[in-house]
Design an enzyme around this catalytic site. Structure first.
Site, PDB file in Angstrom:
ATOM      1  N   HIS A  13       0.888  -1.166   0.000  1.00  0.00           N
ATOM      2  CA  HIS A  13       0.000   0.000   0.000  1.00  0.00           C
ATOM      3  C   HIS A  13       0.928   1.219   0.000  1.00  0.00           C
ATOM      4  CE1 HIS A  13      -2.414  -2.910   2.392  1.00  0.00           C
ATOM      5  NE2 HIS A  13      -3.470  -2.326   1.894  1.00  0.00           N
ATOM      6  N   ASP A  49      -5.566 -13.407   9.592  1.00  0.00           N
ATOM      7  CA  ASP A  49      -4.448 -13.326   8.637  1.00  0.00           C
ATOM      8  C   ASP A  49      -3.258 -14.180   9.042  1.00  0.00           C
ATOM      9  OD1 ASP A  49      -5.812 -11.588   6.979  1.00  0.00           O
ATOM     10  OD2 ASP A  49      -4.763  -9.788   7.643  1.00  0.00           O
ATOM     11  N   ASP A 109       2.183   1.992   3.508  1.00  0.00           N
ATOM     12  CA  ASP A 109       3.130   1.159   4.268  1.00  0.00           C
ATOM     13  C   ASP A 109       4.556   1.419   3.834  1.00  0.00           C
ATOM     14  OD1 ASP A 109       0.669  -0.706   3.877  1.00  0.00           O
ATOM     15  OD2 ASP A 109       2.052  -1.542   2.406  1.00  0.00           O
ATOM     16  N   ASP A 158      -0.700 -12.411   2.290  1.00  0.00           N
ATOM     17  CA  ASP A 158      -1.323 -11.353   3.097  1.00  0.00           C
ATOM     18  C   ASP A 158      -1.551 -11.955   4.482  1.00  0.00           C
ATOM     19  OD1 ASP A 158      -2.575  -9.208   4.114  1.00  0.00           O
ATOM     20  OD2 ASP A 158      -4.145  -9.057   2.597  1.00  0.00           O
TER      21      ASP A 158
HETATM   22  C1  XLS Z   1      -7.566  -6.598   4.407  1.00  0.00           C
HETATM   23  C2  XLS Z   1      -7.085  -6.825   3.051  1.00  0.00           C
HETATM   24  C3  XLS Z   1      -5.941  -5.931   2.635  1.00  0.00           C
HETATM   25  C4  XLS Z   1      -5.785  -5.972   1.141  1.00  0.00           C
HETATM   26  C5  XLS Z   1      -4.994  -4.835   0.585  1.00  0.00           C
HETATM   27  O1  XLS Z   1      -8.258  -7.379   5.018  1.00  0.00           O
HETATM   28  O2  XLS Z   1      -6.761  -8.169   2.921  1.00  0.00           O
HETATM   29  O3  XLS Z   1      -4.772  -6.301   3.292  1.00  0.00           O
HETATM   30  O4  XLS Z   1      -5.199  -7.155   0.719  1.00  0.00           O
HETATM   31  O5  XLS Z   1      -5.576  -3.616   0.875  1.00  0.00           O
HETATM   32 NI    NI Z   2      -5.736  -9.058   1.323  1.00  0.00          NI
HETATM   33 NI    NI Z   3      -7.580  -9.534   4.851  1.00  0.00          NI
END
Ligand code: XLS
Ligand code: NI
Ligand code: NI
Length: 438
Positions: free
Chosen positions: A102, A310, A105, A340
């Protein structure tokens, strides 16, 4: 070149399934051929900047725990530039060919759009140098349209037109930088595109605005000659109660309704599928069947925690299911397996970032081999084909071709008295078959 991870070798080696070295791959052997293609090209691994290099590992009950010796907590551009070197050392040692970010980041947000853009440019310069030096490529870029308080009511779906304009300016810049860095794609995750209560929401207007926003992005893409793939990333909730891009089917319906289908593919995330009440394989199948699977945000949720945790994927069963769908579509083109995923708050050492990625890459490598073996074996595919055999009859073909009618089918089936019995679905036998390969 061991500047930031001195105890990690220059390259994580393939040690094979018998290796006991936690800094070696057990299954991922980049150059090994699976079905005539290297594992590197099948899997196209990507490291995410946000979780791996910028996430302090806070949760709603406590502050960040991550020990990141390279972070001086100044939030300065200088520190952000240094973090680029950390990131590329990490990704090089790991041997992943791609990364994703992003805008916020990689570089700190400034007080004004101008200042933010200047910060972003300064860091992007170093990203470009490091890309050239290491050969690591940008899988996709994106803009963070959800952290800053201005986006509390949404970005492209904000009731405030000026917030929409701000988001447009931010995406414009993020697309330019992605383009300049040779990014293969650009992702739209609707971070706060949804609502918390329908009482204050004009849903129709918000959806129309979101579509306008994406059409403008398509126009701008043409304007700057960016040929990367656009992705939409579905997620049903979090942070809002109802996100508009809730799952693969709803995203496809949205894109179709607004004439955007030709311009977007889906970037599917495992934990988001879980939140939507689907299996990841279901989401992938929907996308593959519609020619719309672009990329995967590879992670996993915890079955006992109901949010987007995640976590790094570790289940061979899950990764085999994912890779079955990827192989079915003929492999990734612009996308890849993008982690991710974040280490747990308790796993705060820099070395944990290596263990996490090595495990995720091994899980997908093993999943790839399992999926390939299941396809080569052919029994599963043959079973499904045979299950639909009646549709290959003359009448079946006629129906599928749109050449039959209720009247004709009534005349066809009535003399038979009832439909022929359907053979067993054999679910348990097929589950056993799948397990033969795990
Ligand atoms: C959040 C999303 C984010 C996207 C990118 O839950 O997974 O990380 O992958 O904005
Ligand atoms: Ni994502
Ligand atoms: Ni996510």
């Amino acid at each position: 070149m061991s500047a930031y991870f001195p105890n990690v070798p220059d390259k994580i080696a393939y040690g094979g399934p018998k290796s006991k070295n936690p800094l070696e791959f057990k299954h991922y052997n980049a150059d090994e051929l699976v079905g005539g293609k290297t594992m590197r090209d099948h899997l196209r691994f990507s490291v995410v900047y946000w979780h791996t290099f910028s996430n302090p590992l806070a949760d709603p009950f406590g502050m960040g725990t991550a020990i990141r010796p390279w972070d001086d907590h100044s939030g300065s551009v200088e520190n952000a530039v240094k973090k680029v070197d950390v990131a590329f050392e990490f990704i090089s040692k790991l041997g992943a060919p791609f990364y994703a970010f992003h805008d916020r980041d990689v570089a700190p947000e400034g007080k004004t759009i101008k200042e933010s853009n200047a910060n972003f440019d300064a860091v992007a310069k170093r990203l470009k140098e490091q890309q050239q030096k290491t050969g690591i490529k940008l899988l996709w870029g994106t803009a963070n349209l959800f952290s800053n308080p201005r986006y509390a009511h949404g970005a492209a779906t904000s009731p405030n037109m000026e917030v929409f304009a701000h988001a447009a300016a931010q995406v414009k810049k993020a697309m330019e930088v992605t383009h300049d860095l040779g990014g293969l794609g650009y992702t739209f995750w609707g971070g706060r595109e949804g609502y918390m209560t329908i009482l204050n929401t004009n849903m129709k207007r918000e959806l129309d605005h979101l579509a306008r926003f994406l059409h403008m992005a398509v126009d701008f893409k043409k304007q700057i000659g960016f040929h990367g793939q656009f992705y939409i990333e579905p997620k049903p909730m979090e942070p809002t109660k109802h996100q508009y891009d809730s799952d693969a089917e709803s995203c496809l319906n949205f894109l179709r309704t607004y004439g955007l289908l030709d311009h977007f593919k889906l970037n599917l995330e495992t934990n988001h599928a879980t939140l939507a009440g689907h299996e990841m394989q279901h989401e992938l199948r929907v996308a593959v069947d519609n020619g719309a699977l672009g990329s995967i945000d590879a992670n996993t949720g915890d079955p006992l925690l109901g949010w987007d945790t995640d976590q790094f994927p570790t289940s061979f069963y899950l990764t085999a299911q994912c890779m079955l769908e990827v192989l079915e579509m003929g492999g990734f083109t612009t996308g890849g397996v993008n982690f991710d995923a974040k280490v747990r708050r308790e796993s705060y050492d820099p070395i944990d970032l290596f263990y996490a990625h090595i495990g995720g890459m091994d899980a997908f490598a093993r999943g790839l081999k399992i999926a390939h073996a299941i396809r080569e074996d052919g029994r599963l595919g043959d079973f499904v084909k045979a299950r639909y055999a009646s549709w290959d009859s003359e009448m079946g073909k006629k129906i599928e071709a749109g050449k039959s009618s209720f009247t004709e089918l009534e005349a066809f089936i009535t003399p038979k008295g009832d439909a022929a019995a359907s053979p067993s679905g054999r679910q348990e036998m097929l589950e056993n078959l799948f397990n033969e390969f795990i």
